[in-house]
Design a protein around this motif. Structure first.
Motif, short mmCIF file in Angstrom:
data_model
loop_
_atom_site.label_atom_id
_atom_site.label_comp_id
_atom_site.label_asym_id
_atom_site.label_seq_id
_atom_site.Cartn_x
_atom_site.Cartn_y
_atom_site.Cartn_z
N ALA A 210 0.83 -1.20 0.00
CA ALA A 210 0.00 0.00 0.00
C ALA A 210 0.86 1.25 0.00
CB ALA A 210 -0.93 -0.01 1.20
N HIS A 211 1.93 1.25 0.79
CA HIS A 211 2.85 2.39 0.81
C HIS A 211 3.45 2.63 -0.58
CE1 HIS A 211 3.55 1.43 5.36
NE2 HIS A 211 2.42 2.09 5.15
N ARG A 212 3.90 1.56 -1.20
CA ARG A 212 4.50 1.69 -2.53
C ARG A 212 3.50 2.26 -3.53
NH1 ARG A 212 6.51 -3.50 -1.28
NH2 ARG A 212 4.96 -4.44 -2.66
N ALA A 213 2.27 1.79 -3.47
CA ALA A 213 1.27 2.24 -4.43
C ALA A 213 0.96 3.72 -4.26
CB ALA A 213 0.00 1.41 -4.28
N GLY A 248 12.56 2.53 -4.05
CA GLY A 248 12.91 3.74 -4.80
C GLY A 248 12.04 4.95 -4.53
N HIS A 249 11.41 5.00 -3.36
CA HIS A 249 10.46 6.08 -3.09
C HIS A 249 10.91 7.02 -1.98
CE1 HIS A 249 7.62 4.42 -5.89
NE2 HIS A 249 7.53 3.27 -5.23
N ALA A 250 12.21 7.17 -1.79
CA ALA A 250 12.68 8.07 -0.73
C ALA A 250 12.19 9.49 -0.93
CB ALA A 250 14.21 8.05 -0.68
N HIS A 251 11.98 9.90 -2.17
CA HIS A 251 11.55 11.27 -2.46
C HIS A 251 10.09 11.52 -2.10
CE1 HIS A 251 10.50 8.84 -5.90
NE2 HIS A 251 9.72 9.78 -6.36
N ARG A 252 9.39 10.49 -1.61
CA ARG A 252 7.99 10.64 -1.21
C ARG A 252 7.78 10.44 0.28
NH1 ARG A 252 6.25 13.44 -5.43
NH2 ARG A 252 6.25 12.25 -7.38
N VAL A 253 8.84 10.42 1.07
CA VAL A 253 8.74 10.12 2.51
C VAL A 253 8.83 11.42 3.32
CG1 VAL A 253 9.88 8.99 4.45
CG2 VAL A 253 9.74 7.82 2.23
#
Length: 313
Positions: A210-213, A248-253
């Motif tokens: 869910a976090h990835r999505a 690969g989602h560090a820019h969304r944390v």
């Protein structure tokens, strides 16, 4: 980047480049109920302890900014936030909006989306609570379950409308991490770009997929209850965060601790506002995350979010 509106006036984003940002905190609030009288950070009793903590974090870590998400119906006191900011030397962004339905003030009942939107826009453009101080973020806009109630849906649509009208971004409260997908669908369905949405309390949801999505769709995913062991141990938060980084989602944390009652203050034996900086980030480093990624999550991401700038890929 455009200026960030703080309780002491506009702050050019480059001025906040010296240190980290706490992305979801409360400095003054009142969520007390008959069955829970302790969900309070009192203007008189607790403000000195809050000032001491923020001052210490400014001196030790160059704390650059606090995003304070106490909104209408949560015991908001913007004048007190200005006093705390001035005394601690830490810039503070104040919020407008409405929490989940259990804390909606009477003004929400029966008010249409257009009327609610107008209330938010007036606060953002003219100042809140007669102070002339302009909120710099919309939130924390709450839902209490997997799907918003009718009233919560109206508030979310109003938040989206006010964000589109003013350029501010929206932070949500997703109780126990539930409902982030429904919140995002409703906000983006109203026309708000996903990079101007931060979905709150996702570290309470043990669902890496869910976090990835949510991150892949472009929204910010908040791990913002760090240190609240009564809900989940930090070891779980670390595991979930590392999974999101590995995808690969560090820019969304976005990261924070959501201090929301006296018991969480250091003076009361709690983790305090500094737990992220003094404790959790050391665990992140020990897991192999480098300083540029930590800087991204704790400084660059929240500044881009606040200014409504498209996040880097």
């Amino acid at each position: 980047m455009t200026a960030v509106h703080t309780v002491l006036g506009p702050l050019a984003p480059w001025l906040a480049r010296r240190g980290p940002v706490l992305a979801h905190e409360h400095l003054v609030l009142d969520l007390s109920r008959p069955d829970d009288r302790a969900a309070v950070l009192d203007t008189d009793r607790d403000a000195p302890a809050v000032v001491r903590e923020l001052t210490s974090l400014r001196e030790e870590f160059s704390l650059a900014l606090v995003i304070e998400l106490t909104c209408r119906g949560m015991g908001r006191d913007i004048a007190a936030l200005a006093r705390i900011s001035r005394a601690s030397g830490v810039p503070v962004v104040a919020a407008t909006g409405w929490y989940h339905q259990g804390f909606h003030p009477p003004e929400v009942a029966g008010a249409g989306v257009e009327q609610l939107t107008g209330t938010l826009v007036r606060e953002i453009t003219e100042g809140a609570d007669g102070t002339g101080i302009r909120p710099g973020v919309i939130g924390e806009i709450g839902t209490g379950g997997a799907q918003p109630t009718e009233a919560e849906a109206r508030v979310l649509r109003a938040a989206a409308g006010a964000a589109l009208a003013t350029g501010l971004s929206v932070v949500t409260h997703a109780r126990r991490g539930q409902g982030g997908r429904a919140q995002l669908d409703l906000l983006t369905g109203a026309g708000l770009p996903p990079y101007r949405v931060c979905l709150g309390h996702q570290d309470l949801l043990d669902d890496p997929a869910a976090h990835r999505a949510l991150a892949a769709e472009g929204a910010y995913v908040a791990f913002d209850t760090i240190g609240k062991a009564r809900y989940r141990p930090d070891a779980d938060r670390l595991r979930l965060l590392l999974a999101l980084l590995e995808a690969g989602h560090a820019h969304r944390v976005l990261l924070s601790g959501d201090v929301s009652r006296r018991a969480y203050l250091q003076a009361a034996g709690g983790p305090g506002y500094g737990h992220l900086l003094r404790g959790f980030l050391d665990q992140v480093r020990a897991a192999g995350v480098d300083e540029p990624l930590i800087d991204l999550m704790t400084r660059r991401n929240p500044l881009r979010f606040l200014t409504g700038t498209e996040a880097e890929a």
